[in-house]
Design a protein around this motif. Structure first.
Motif, PDB file in Angstrom:
ATOM      1  N   MET A 156       0.820  -1.223   0.000  1.00 26.63           N
ATOM      2  CA  MET A 156       0.000   0.000   0.000  1.00 26.63           C
ATOM      3  C   MET A 156       0.851   1.269   0.000  1.00 26.63           C
ATOM      4  O   MET A 156       0.843   2.042  -0.944  1.00 26.63           O
ATOM      5  N   GLU A 157       1.595   1.475   1.094  1.00 23.63           N
ATOM      6  CA  GLU A 157       2.389   2.694   1.224  1.00 23.63           C
ATOM      7  C   GLU A 157       3.473   2.765   0.152  1.00 23.63           C
ATOM      8  O   GLU A 157       3.758   3.839  -0.383  1.00 23.63           O
ATOM      9  N   GLY A 158       4.072   1.621  -0.153  1.00 27.06           N
ATOM     10  CA  GLY A 158       5.132   1.604  -1.152  1.00 27.06           C
ATOM     11  C   GLY A 158       4.645   2.051  -2.519  1.00 27.06           C
ATOM     12  O   GLY A 158       5.300   2.849  -3.197  1.00 27.06           O
ATOM     13  N   GLU A 159       3.491   1.547  -2.921  1.00 27.74           N
ATOM     14  CA  GLU A 159       2.936   1.948  -4.220  1.00 27.74           C
ATOM     15  C   GLU A 159       2.635   3.443  -4.241  1.00 27.74           C
ATOM     16  O   GLU A 159       2.914   4.134  -5.229  1.00 27.74           O
ATOM     17  N   GLU A 160       2.089   3.939  -3.132  1.00 28.19           N
ATOM     18  CA  GLU A 160       1.768   5.365  -3.057  1.00 28.19           C
ATOM     19  C   GLU A 160       3.036   6.223  -3.166  1.00 28.19           C
ATOM     20  O   GLU A 160       3.056   7.214  -3.910  1.00 28.19           O
ATOM     21  N   GLU A 161       4.077   5.838  -2.450  1.00 24.57           N
ATOM     22  CA  GLU A 161       5.333   6.596  -2.478  1.00 24.57           C
ATOM     23  C   GLU A 161       5.957   6.561  -3.868  1.00 24.57           C
ATOM     24  O   GLU A 161       6.453   7.584  -4.373  1.00 24.57           O
ATOM     25  N   PHE A 162       5.936   5.386  -4.486  1.00 24.53           N
ATOM     26  CA  PHE A 162       6.533   5.229  -5.812  1.00 24.53           C
ATOM     27  C   PHE A 162       5.806   6.077  -6.856  1.00 24.53           C
ATOM     28  O   PHE A 162       6.436   6.766  -7.662  1.00 24.53           O
ATOM     29  N   LYS A 163       4.499   6.042  -6.827  1.00 23.63           N
ATOM     30  CA  LYS A 163       3.732   6.792  -7.823  1.00 23.63           C
ATOM     31  C   LYS A 163       3.770   8.292  -7.564  1.00 23.63           C
ATOM     32  O   LYS A 163       3.740   9.097  -8.511  1.00 23.63           O
ATOM     33  N   GLU A 164       3.849   8.683  -6.315  1.00 21.73           N
ATOM     34  CA  GLU A 164       4.001  10.109  -5.998  1.00 21.73           C
ATOM     35  C   GLU A 164       5.324  10.653  -6.527  1.00 21.73           C
ATOM     36  O   GLU A 164       5.443  11.837  -6.854  1.00 21.73           O
ATOM     37  N   ALA A 165       6.321   9.768  -6.619  1.00 20.07           N
ATOM     38  CA  ALA A 165       7.637  10.170  -7.109  1.00 20.07           C
ATOM     39  C   ALA A 165       7.717  10.129  -8.636  1.00 20.07           C
ATOM     40  O   ALA A 165       8.752  10.460  -9.212  1.00 20.07           O
ATOM     41  N   GLY A 166       6.622   9.714  -9.288  1.00 17.25           N
ATOM     42  CA  GLY A 166       6.603   9.675 -10.740  1.00 17.25           C
ATOM     43  C   GLY A 166       6.543   8.292 -11.346  1.00 17.25           C
ATOM     44  O   GLY A 166       6.565   8.139 -12.570  1.00 17.25           O
ATOM     45  N   GLY A 167       6.458   7.271 -10.505  1.00 11.47           N
ATOM     46  CA  GLY A 167       6.334   5.913 -11.015  1.00 11.47           C
ATOM     47  C   GLY A 167       4.972   5.678 -11.650  1.00 11.47           C
ATOM     48  O   GLY A 167       4.006   6.393 -11.348  1.00 11.47           O
ATOM     49  N   GLU A 168       4.871   4.671 -12.505  1.00  9.11           N
ATOM     50  CA  GLU A 168       3.625   4.418 -13.228  1.00  9.11           C
ATOM     51  C   GLU A 168       2.987   3.078 -12.863  1.00  9.11           C
ATOM     52  O   GLU A 168       1.839   3.023 -12.433  1.00  9.11           O
ATOM     53  N   GLU A 169       3.715   1.996 -13.030  1.00  9.22           N
ATOM     54  CA  GLU A 169       3.171   0.675 -12.721  1.00  9.22           C
ATOM     55  C   GLU A 169       3.931   0.076 -11.535  1.00  9.22           C
ATOM     56  O   GLU A 169       5.163   0.116 -11.490  1.00  9.22           O
ATOM     57  N   TYR A 170       3.173  -0.495 -10.599  1.00  6.22           N
ATOM     58  CA  TYR A 170       3.774  -1.025  -9.373  1.00  6.22           C
ATOM     59  C   TYR A 170       3.126  -2.367  -9.053  1.00  6.22           C
ATOM     60  O   TYR A 170       1.906  -2.483  -9.005  1.00  6.22           O
ATOM     61  N   LYS A 171       3.956  -3.389  -8.840  1.00  5.92           N
ATOM     62  CA  LYS A 171       3.418  -4.720  -8.524  1.00  5.92           C
ATOM     63  C   LYS A 171       4.156  -5.293  -7.323  1.00  5.92           C
ATOM     64  O   LYS A 171       5.388  -5.409  -7.338  1.00  5.92           O
ATOM     65  N   HIS A 172       3.402  -5.643  -6.285  1.00  2.82           N
ATOM     66  CA  HIS A 172       3.967  -6.329  -5.128  1.00  2.82           C
ATOM     67  C   HIS A 172       3.678  -7.811  -5.264  1.00  2.82           C
ATOM     68  O   HIS A 172       2.532  -8.220  -5.450  1.00  2.82           O
ATOM     69  N   ILE A 173       4.718  -8.636  -5.180  1.00  2.56           N
ATOM     70  CA  ILE A 173       4.552 -10.083  -5.264  1.00  2.56           C
ATOM     71  C   ILE A 173       4.327 -10.627  -3.857  1.00  2.56           C
ATOM     72  O   ILE A 173       5.125 -10.374  -2.955  1.00  2.56           O
ATOM     73  N   PRO A 174       3.254 -11.367  -3.635  1.00  5.05           N
ATOM     74  CA  PRO A 174       2.966 -11.916  -2.298  1.00  5.05           C
ATOM     75  C   PRO A 174       4.073 -12.848  -1.816  1.00  5.05           C
ATOM     76  O   PRO A 174       4.867 -13.373  -2.607  1.00  5.05           O
ATOM     77  N   CYS A 175       4.094 -13.080  -0.513  1.00  5.33           N
ATOM     78  CA  CYS A 175       5.044 -14.020   0.083  1.00  5.33           C
ATOM     79  C   CYS A 175       4.646 -15.455  -0.276  1.00  5.33           C
ATOM     80  O   CYS A 175       3.610 -15.697  -0.904  1.00  5.33           O
ATOM     81  N   LEU A 176       5.445 -16.407   0.160  1.00  2.86           N
ATOM     82  CA  LEU A 176       5.156 -17.813  -0.121  1.00  2.86           C
ATOM     83  C   LEU A 176       3.872 -18.272   0.560  1.00  2.86           C
ATOM     84  O   LEU A 176       3.177 -19.163   0.075  1.00  2.86           O
ATOM     85  N   ASN A 177       3.565 -17.684   1.717  1.00  2.00           N
ATOM     86  CA  ASN A 177       2.320 -17.950   2.444  1.00  2.00           C
ATOM     87  C   ASN A 177       2.066 -19.451   2.615  1.00  2.00           C
ATOM     88  O   ASN A 177       2.918 -20.172   3.091  1.00  2.00           O
ATOM     89  N   ASP A 178       0.889 -19.914   2.189  1.00  2.00           N
ATOM     90  CA  ASP A 178       0.593 -21.343   2.307  1.00  2.00           C
ATOM     91  C   ASP A 178       0.542 -22.003   0.930  1.00  2.00           C
ATOM     92  O   ASP A 178      -0.182 -22.978   0.719  1.00  2.00           O
ATOM     93  N   ASP A 179       1.353 -21.482   0.003  1.00  2.00           N
ATOM     94  CA  ASP A 179       1.430 -22.077  -1.334  1.00  2.00           C
ATOM     95  C   ASP A 179       1.806 -23.549  -1.215  1.00  2.00           C
ATOM     96  O   ASP A 179       2.663 -23.931  -0.404  1.00  2.00           O
ATOM     97  N   ASP A 180       1.215 -24.368  -2.048  1.00  4.51           N
ATOM     98  CA  ASP A 180       1.453 -25.807  -1.975  1.00  4.51           C
ATOM     99  C   ASP A 180       2.925 -26.172  -2.166  1.00  4.51           C
ATOM    100  O   ASP A 180       3.428 -27.107  -1.525  1.00  4.51           O
ATOM    101  N   ALA A 181       3.617 -25.451  -3.038  1.00  3.62           N
ATOM    102  CA  ALA A 181       5.032 -25.756  -3.283  1.00  3.62           C
ATOM    103  C   ALA A 181       5.862 -25.539  -2.019  1.00  3.62           C
ATOM    104  O   ALA A 181       6.767 -26.326  -1.709  1.00  3.62           O
ATOM    105  N   TRP A 182       5.561 -24.486  -1.278  1.00  6.79           N
ATOM    106  CA  TRP A 182       6.270 -24.188  -0.027  1.00  6.79           C
ATOM    107  C   TRP A 182       5.888 -25.200   1.052  1.00  6.79           C
ATOM    108  O   TRP A 182       6.733 -25.646   1.826  1.00  6.79           O
ATOM    109  N   VAL A 183       4.622 -25.584   1.082  1.00  2.96           N
ATOM    110  CA  VAL A 183       4.169 -26.610   2.017  1.00  2.96           C
ATOM    111  C   VAL A 183       4.910 -27.917   1.769  1.00  2.96           C
ATOM    112  O   VAL A 183       5.370 -28.584   2.709  1.00  2.96           O
ATOM    113  N   LYS A 184       5.077 -28.295   0.507  1.00  2.00           N
ATOM    114  CA  LYS A 184       5.776 -29.540   0.166  1.00  2.00           C
ATOM    115  C   LYS A 184       7.233 -29.493   0.607  1.00  2.00           C
ATOM    116  O   LYS A 184       7.778 -30.486   1.089  1.00  2.00           O
ATOM    117  N   VAL A 185       7.865 -28.333   0.438  1.00  2.00           N
ATOM    118  CA  VAL A 185       9.263 -28.191   0.859  1.00  2.00           C
ATOM    119  C   VAL A 185       9.385 -28.369   2.368  1.00  2.00           C
ATOM    120  O   VAL A 185      10.224 -29.136   2.851  1.00  2.00           O
TER     121      VAL A 185
END
Length: 344
Positions: free
Chosen positions: A298-327
């Motif tokens: 949230m805050e990161g996207e706002e700061e980036f776009k206020e500085a002139g950024g256009e597209e911003y994507k945050h990639i979620p953590c591994l969370n409970d993804d099946d691949a991470w669960v298997k590991v």
């Protein structure tokens, strides 16, 4: 009998200021988080911080709070449940701070007859304010309440091939169809003095341009080196072009020097350099929480776009993804089998 205790940071019981204040009090009074003499820590935390910060933090928690509760707790519970379904031994969950305590997690295992515990700090990188405090608190609870329990600690897994693979594949999946100028690996920050304090050589870690790349036994406990190594290994796995990715450190507190560069300053700098389309990943966290959902998404996207950024994507953590669960399940089952072979 063998069992496993997964441990993460913790969370307030609710996003109201009273519960947030209680949580912050426990967290910030930890001598490995604010590592100053107790009288000074008490003055800073109880005399200053807890009189101002809880209301601000509560507003941040309210922005990311789920109907079911704290995102970190809910995600961790989902992860634990999935791992338990696959694991050959009992798996419990505890938090370093808050009501879901380490003692409760050990008690849950004890009640099932467990006397050999694999302790899994859910932090890929070693730091005195995360991994070390979890290990020491677990040992303290074991000695005080469960003297007949045997503990085995899982070491930091920042460079483990399994972790690098699932993290890299998560990033790859989220980059499909995304036209980006730069990928920022934003790690949780720590004070520079913590790096020097955890250096067993007391001389290697100079926090300059060379020490993290010079082989040393200090790297086993060097958070900075381990963060850089994770980025390096992921970049190699994904074949990221040089110059298209970098590291930064977020969530600094107080006026002391923390690890640099600072994430918020990078958000301001990138658009000036023509990096208008940004992707951000937070590899220091295995589960989304306040620092990823509010500070970065949230805050990161706002700061980036206020500085002139256009597209911003945050990639979620591994969370409970099946691949991470298997590991995680494989690590647990391999330990339990090896342990059984040793004792047979």
């Amino acid at each position: 009998m063998k069992g496993v205790l997964l441990i993460n940071l913790g969370s307030p019981d609710s996003p109201n200021p009273k519960d947030v204040k209680k949580y912050l009090g426990e967290f910030l009074m930890d001598e490995r988080v604010i590592d100053v003499p107790k009288w000074l820590r008490t003055f800073l935390v109880k005399g200053i911080i807890l009189n101002t910060r809880p209301k601000k933090s509560a507003k941040a928690y309210q922005k990311i709070w789920w109907d079911e509760g704290s995102p970190l707790i809910i995600i961790s519970e989902r992860f634990q449940k999935k791992v338990q379904e696959r694991a050959k031994v009992p798996v419990a969950l505890g938090m370093r701070y808050g009501s879901m305590s380490i003692q409760k997690g050990l008690q849950e295992l004890h009640d099932q007859g467990v006397d050999e515990v694999l302790v899994v700090p859910l932090y890929p990188h070693y730091a005195m304010s995360s991994t070390e405090t979890v290990i020491e608190k677990t040992k303290e609870e074991q000695q005080k309440h469960f003297p007949n329990m045997e503990l085995t600690i899982v070491p930091s897994f920042y460079n483990h091939p399994d972790y690098i693979r699932v993290l890299s594949e998560k990033i790859k999946e989220n980059l499909e169809g995304v036209d980006y100028d730069h990928i920022l690996f934003s790690y949780h920050g720590i004070p520079e003095r913590h790096i020097r304090k955890t250096d067993p050589t007391k001389s290697h870690c100079k926090i300059d341009g060379s020490c993290c790349n010079t082989p040393s036994k200090a790297h086993e406990f060097c958070y900075r080196h381990q963060c850089f190594e994770t980025t390096k290994l992921v970049a190699e796995y994904l074949n990221l072009p040089e110059g298209k990715y970098s590291d930064s450190f977020q969530s600094r507190l107080g006026g002391d020097p923390w690890l640099k560069p600072y994430t918020d300053k990078e958000f301001e700098r990138f658009p000036e350099e023509g990096k208008k389309n940004l992707v951000v990943i937070t590899p220091a966290f295995v589960a989304d929480c306040l620092e990823t959902l509010e500070e970065i998404a949230m805050e990161g996207e706002e700061e980036f776009k206020e500085a002139g950024g256009e597209e911003y994507k945050h990639i979620p953590c591994l969370n409970d993804d099946d691949a991470w669960v298997k590991v995680m399940t494989r690590w647990i089952n391999e330990w339990s089998v090896a342990k059984a072979e040793v004792t047979a």
